[in-house]
Write an enzyme that holds these catalytic residues in place. Structure first.
Site, PDB file in Angstrom:
ATOM      1  CB  SER A  45      -0.860  -0.027   1.268  1.00 30.37           C
ATOM      2  OG  SER A  45      -1.456   1.224   1.486  1.00 30.37           O
ATOM      3  CE1 TYR A  66      -3.900  -2.514   5.579  1.00 24.64           C
ATOM      4  CE2 TYR A  66      -3.443  -0.156   5.488  1.00 24.64           C
ATOM      5  CZ  TYR A  66      -3.695  -1.343   4.849  1.00 24.64           C
ATOM      6  OH  TYR A  66      -3.727  -1.382   3.482  1.00 24.64           O
ATOM      7  CE  LYS A 119      -1.466  -4.526   3.445  1.00 20.95           C
ATOM      8  NZ  LYS A 119      -1.723  -5.849   2.843  1.00 20.95           N
TER       9      LYS A 119
HETATM   10  C1  UD1 Z   1      -7.267   4.729   3.846  1.00 23.40           C
HETATM   11  C2  UD1 Z   1      -6.267   4.314   4.877  1.00 23.40           C
HETATM   12  C3  UD1 Z   1      -5.104   3.661   4.184  1.00 23.40           C
HETATM   13  C4  UD1 Z   1      -5.574   2.464   3.383  1.00 23.40           C
HETATM   14  C5  UD1 Z   1      -6.665   2.915   2.417  1.00 23.40           C
HETATM   15  C6  UD1 Z   1      -7.262   1.694   1.775  1.00 23.40           C
HETATM   16  C7  UD1 Z   1      -6.564   5.894   6.708  1.00 23.40           C
HETATM   17  C8  UD1 Z   1      -5.969   7.033   7.454  1.00 23.40           C
HETATM   18  N1  UD1 Z   1      -5.865   5.452   5.660  1.00 23.40           N
HETATM   19  O1  UD1 Z   1      -6.636   5.661   2.988  1.00 23.40           O
HETATM   20  O2  UD1 Z   1      -4.142   3.257   5.111  1.00 23.40           O
HETATM   21  O3  UD1 Z   1      -4.507   1.921   2.677  1.00 23.40           O
HETATM   22  O4  UD1 Z   1      -7.688   3.617   3.110  1.00 23.40           O
HETATM   23  O5  UD1 Z   1      -8.272   2.027   0.894  1.00 23.40           O
HETATM   24  O6  UD1 Z   1      -7.616   5.421   7.043  1.00 23.40           O
HETATM   25  N2  UD1 Z   1     -12.885  11.182   3.434  1.00 23.40           N
HETATM   26  C9  UD1 Z   1     -13.894  12.073   3.764  1.00 23.40           C
HETATM   27  N3  UD1 Z   1     -15.041  11.564   4.282  1.00 23.40           N
HETATM   28  C10 UD1 Z   1     -15.253  10.231   4.479  1.00 23.40           C
HETATM   29  C11 UD1 Z   1     -14.217   9.331   4.145  1.00 23.40           C
HETATM   30  C12 UD1 Z   1     -13.045   9.842   3.633  1.00 23.40           C
HETATM   31  O7  UD1 Z   1     -13.750  13.290   3.601  1.00 23.40           O
HETATM   32  O8  UD1 Z   1     -16.328   9.846   4.978  1.00 23.40           O
HETATM   33  C13 UD1 Z   1     -11.624  11.708   2.854  1.00 23.40           C
HETATM   34  C14 UD1 Z   1     -10.405  11.412   3.689  1.00 23.40           C
HETATM   35  O9  UD1 Z   1     -10.163  12.448   4.592  1.00 23.40           O
HETATM   36  C15 UD1 Z   1      -9.324  11.312   2.611  1.00 23.40           C
HETATM   37  C16 UD1 Z   1     -10.063  10.807   1.372  1.00 23.40           C
HETATM   38  O10 UD1 Z   1     -11.437  11.054   1.629  1.00 23.40           O
HETATM   39  O11 UD1 Z   1      -8.838  12.590   2.313  1.00 23.40           O
HETATM   40  C17 UD1 Z   1      -9.859   9.332   1.130  1.00 23.40           C
HETATM   41  O12 UD1 Z   1     -10.134   8.635   2.325  1.00 23.40           O
HETATM   42  P1  UD1 Z   1     -10.160   7.034   2.378  1.00 23.40           P
HETATM   43  O13 UD1 Z   1     -11.027   6.509   1.308  1.00 23.40           O
HETATM   44  O14 UD1 Z   1     -10.458   6.646   3.777  1.00 23.40           O
HETATM   45  O15 UD1 Z   1      -8.673   6.623   1.965  1.00 23.40           O
HETATM   46  P2  UD1 Z   1      -7.269   7.034   2.633  1.00 23.40           P
HETATM   47  O16 UD1 Z   1      -7.446   7.817   3.852  1.00 23.40           O
HETATM   48  O17 UD1 Z   1      -6.436   7.613   1.566  1.00 23.40           O
END
Ligand code: UD1
Length: 337
Positions: free
Chosen positions: A126, A151, A155
């Protein structure tokens, strides 16, 4: 045709990879403990490819069963290892589960492969291994930072275990694929992401909100140093990601790898902000999404997108789908649920 073991083959990325493998003519055997996947995914794979993969339901933490399984399937030419726990928050609450599930199973598999004259292994890694990288886009040379969660640490540890194994035994050939943010679903809408409970990831939360299952999406922060203040990620269509596994596997089977342990970033190379993802959803669905800006989420990094030059030039692989393509497929899939 070569027989490939896909662990976690009924999961989100695993199932799309099984489809790609079967479409390319590989014989697939899946091991999955159904802890975060549904047996119905097999029906989706059958509907798309016309072939039912072999399937065994057991837990790879059972070392004895893993040994027996690999003895029984001595003719396996390659292993793609997806089976792992992947929820960041859960890993903070229950680190030992994550170390047991993600590290022990990897060791048990490698211990068996280590005995073979020739073993080919693809590992799900990842972009989380980079943490908040200092330079964008992120190359494979970027430093591995102290992991933010158990997690993420599994990795990093996983990659280190494979690297050391490959160094000690040249019969083991491995590729670690560092995924950026996989989204979307197969174009048939027969397989896709199946989050259990409230989605933690952005895209399933968006599509569930669009479908009325969730009332409102919370956007975690709009005061980041990015163009519109929301976090930036590299969202890659899961089918593009699945195809990269096929290419990486073929590279090992054809003995084209330059080292017996290689690492590749898998992303599109383009960063998209949370608001851009929402806009894409609104375009493809013709709906307005109900969302509000809330506080930052703890542990979120500002920005992460891939430098894909290595995967493009060495693997000869490139992501083809646009963000809109991926969001469109995610929305169509959501509507079947
Ligand atoms: C997350 C994990 C990462 C993992 C990946 C797998 C965390 C901190 N990181 O990555 O380790 O490998 O998922 O898919 O959890 N967001 C919102 N509202 C929401 C959900 C997300 O604004 O309800 C934003 C988050 O702040 C982020 C973006 O959307 O900026 C993507 O979030 P997410 O899909 O959870 O992925 P990652 O955080 O990049």
């Amino acid at each position: 045709m070569a027989k490939i073991l896909v662990t976690g083959g009924l999961g989100y990325i695993g199932s799309h990879t099984v489809v790609a493998l079967q479409e390319a003519g590989f014989k697939v055997v899946i091991v999955d403990n159904l802890s975060n996947a549904s047996i119905k995914v097999l029906d989706g794979i059958l509907a798309i490819t016309g072939k039912l993969p072999e399937f065994e339901n057991f837990d790879l933490r059972d070392k004895h069963k893993t040994q027996q399984f690999l003895k029984k399937h001595e003719d396996i030419s390659g292993v793609i290892h997806f089976a792992a726990s992947k929820a960041v928050g859960e890993s903070v609450e229950n680190p030992l589960l994550y170390y047991e599930n993600n590290v022990n199973t990897l060791i048990y598999l490698l211990q068996e492969l280590n005995k073979k004259d020739n073993a080919n292994f693809i590992f799900s890694s990842s972009c989380t291994v980079y943490g908040q990288a200092d330079v964008m886009p992120i190359t494979e040379e970027a430093p591995i930072k102290q992991a933010e969660s158990p997690y993420g640490n599994t990795k990093q540890i996983g990659e280190a275990i494979i690297k050391d194994t490959c160094k000690a035994n040249k019969n083991v050939n491995a590729i670690a694929l560092r995924y950026f943010n996989p989204i979307g679903a197969h174009k048939s809408s027969k397989i896709g992401e199946l989050p259990i409970g409230v989605p933690q990831n952005l895209v399933p939360y968006i599509t569930q909100t669009g479908a009325g299952i969730r009332e409102q999406l919370s956007v975690f922060g709009d005061d980041y140093p990015t163009t519109d203040g929301t976090c930036v990620r590299d969202y890659i269509h899961v089918v593009d990601l699945a195809n990269a596994h096929l290419v990486a596997l073929q590279r090992l089977l054809d003995k084209e790898n330059q080292n017996n342990f290689e690492v590749f970033n898998l992303g599109t190379g383009t960063g998209s902000s949370v608001l851009e993802v929402i806009k894409s959803f609104e375009r493809v669905s013709n709906k307005n999404l109900n969302y509000k800006i809330v506080e930052r989420r703890e542990g979120d990094i500002v920005s992460a997108f891939a430098d894909t030059k290595k995967a493009n030039s060495v693997l000869g692989w490139k992501a083809k789908s646009t963000l809109d393509d991926a969001m469109d497929s995610a929305w169509k899939w959501q509507q079947t649920l």
